[in-house]
Design an enzyme around this catalytic site. Sequence first.
Site, PDB file in Angstrom:
ATOM      1  N   SER A 122      89.998  11.211 103.623  1.00 26.59           N
ATOM      2  CA  SER A 122      90.244   9.956 102.934  1.00 26.59           C
ATOM      3  C   SER A 122      91.649   9.653 103.705  1.00 26.59           C
ATOM      4  O   SER A 122      92.268  10.404 104.230  1.00 26.59           O
ATOM      5  CB  SER A 122      90.344   9.918 101.593  1.00 26.59           C
TER       6      SER A 122
HETATM    7  N1  SAH Z   1      88.294  14.151  99.298  1.00 31.37           N
HETATM    8  C1  SAH Z   1      87.876  14.584 100.543  1.00 31.37           C
HETATM    9  C2  SAH Z   1      86.898  13.726 100.886  1.00 31.37           C
HETATM   10  C3  SAH Z   1      85.873  14.100 101.761  1.00 31.37           C
HETATM   11  S1  SAH Z   1      84.512  13.059 102.437  1.00 31.37           S
HETATM   12  C4  SAH Z   1      88.752  14.465 101.700  1.00 31.37           C
HETATM   13  O1  SAH Z   1      89.732  13.741 101.599  1.00 31.37           O
HETATM   14  O2  SAH Z   1      88.792  15.451 102.497  1.00 31.37           O
HETATM   15  C5  SAH Z   1      83.396  13.339 101.021  1.00 31.37           C
HETATM   16  C6  SAH Z   1      82.772  14.846 101.074  1.00 31.37           C
HETATM   17  O3  SAH Z   1      81.779  14.883 100.327  1.00 31.37           O
HETATM   18  C7  SAH Z   1      82.194  15.515 102.498  1.00 31.37           C
HETATM   19  O4  SAH Z   1      82.967  16.589 102.750  1.00 31.37           O
HETATM   20  C8  SAH Z   1      80.715  15.701 102.175  1.00 31.37           C
HETATM   21  O5  SAH Z   1      80.396  16.654 102.853  1.00 31.37           O
HETATM   22  C9  SAH Z   1      80.922  15.789 100.536  1.00 31.37           C
HETATM   23  N2  SAH Z   1      79.602  15.745  99.729  1.00 31.37           N
HETATM   24  C10 SAH Z   1      78.567  14.715  99.876  1.00 31.37           C
HETATM   25  N3  SAH Z   1      77.649  14.940  99.321  1.00 31.37           N
HETATM   26  C11 SAH Z   1      78.040  16.239  98.387  1.00 31.37           C
HETATM   27  C12 SAH Z   1      77.351  17.094  97.319  1.00 31.37           C
HETATM   28  N4  SAH Z   1      76.118  16.373  96.805  1.00 31.37           N
HETATM   29  N5  SAH Z   1      77.848  17.845  97.000  1.00 31.37           N
HETATM   30  C13 SAH Z   1      79.122  18.170  97.490  1.00 31.37           C
HETATM   31  N6  SAH Z   1      79.676  17.598  98.402  1.00 31.37           N
HETATM   32  C14 SAH Z   1      78.996  16.465  98.876  1.00 31.37           C
END
Ligand code: SAH
Length: 244
Positions: free
Chosen positions: A88
């Site tokens: 993000s």
């Molecule tokens: N706060 C993180 C956000 C990453 S984007 C950062 O800033 O790095 C959102 C993340 O959610 C992705 O890495 C994706 O793989 C994960 N994601 C999506 N669906 C998911 C699920 N059902 N369970 C666990 N992770 C999930």
Amino acid sequence: MGKPLCPAACAPPGTYPPARTSPGDDMMWHCHGANYAELVSNLQNRGILTSNDAAKAMSKVDRKFFVPDSNKAYNDAPQVIGYRATISAPHMHSYCLSLLADHAKPGASVLDVGSGSGYLTAVFGLMVGETGRVVGVEHIPELVERSIAAIKKTPAGSLMDHGKIVVRVADGKLGNAEGAPYDCIHVGAAAAELPEALVQQLKPGGRMVIPVGTDNQNLVIIDKLPDGTVEKTRKMVVRYVPLL
Ligand code: SAH
């Protein structure tokens, strides 16, 4: 509900930068810094990073360890990290941390769902310290592995070595029942609907911040009051990758 802080805060790959809706919106994602200290101070000066505790912890977790392109580490923009995920934008991390800071005090338990790059997991770790604990849940094993390696490059690494920070491969919609209940839950991907398991895993007095929706997403604060009543407050329009 407030106006959009940034519709592309954790935008799906290929959708950033977003269309500007009003001139003022530009300010919100222009906290770029020439270095990490400058980025953090710009986020504070613009009134986005309002928690001093969060700022202190954030300033110790250099974003360069969590992004694939370190030349863009201090841009106030999301960055693709592979596997259809993004780290993000710093302003979105700052905004969520500030909303959650009072629930991520030393000794608190935190769940970071969709922990992705691991950046926020590390920052939460430094906020709750060695008497607290943080569980990151991410469903892509490669991202989990990479996030663990990145966290170990920061001062939060020793918390990980002592088991105070763990990152697990799991479906975040189910939370992490083993470590429940949590004082603080952060969800970094947009849920089509509020996952009931996460509400259940929140402590009375605890707070969750979660993007909810599909095409139109809102950042929602879920407060579980001491008597167990659940209060929902929509904060603003956002655009996150979906919680799958
Ligand atoms: N706060 C993180 C956000 C990453 S984007 C950062 O800033 O790095 C959102 C993340 O959610 C992705 O890495 C994706 O793989 C994960 N994601 C999506 N669906 C998911 C699920 N059902 N369970 C666990 N992770 C999930």
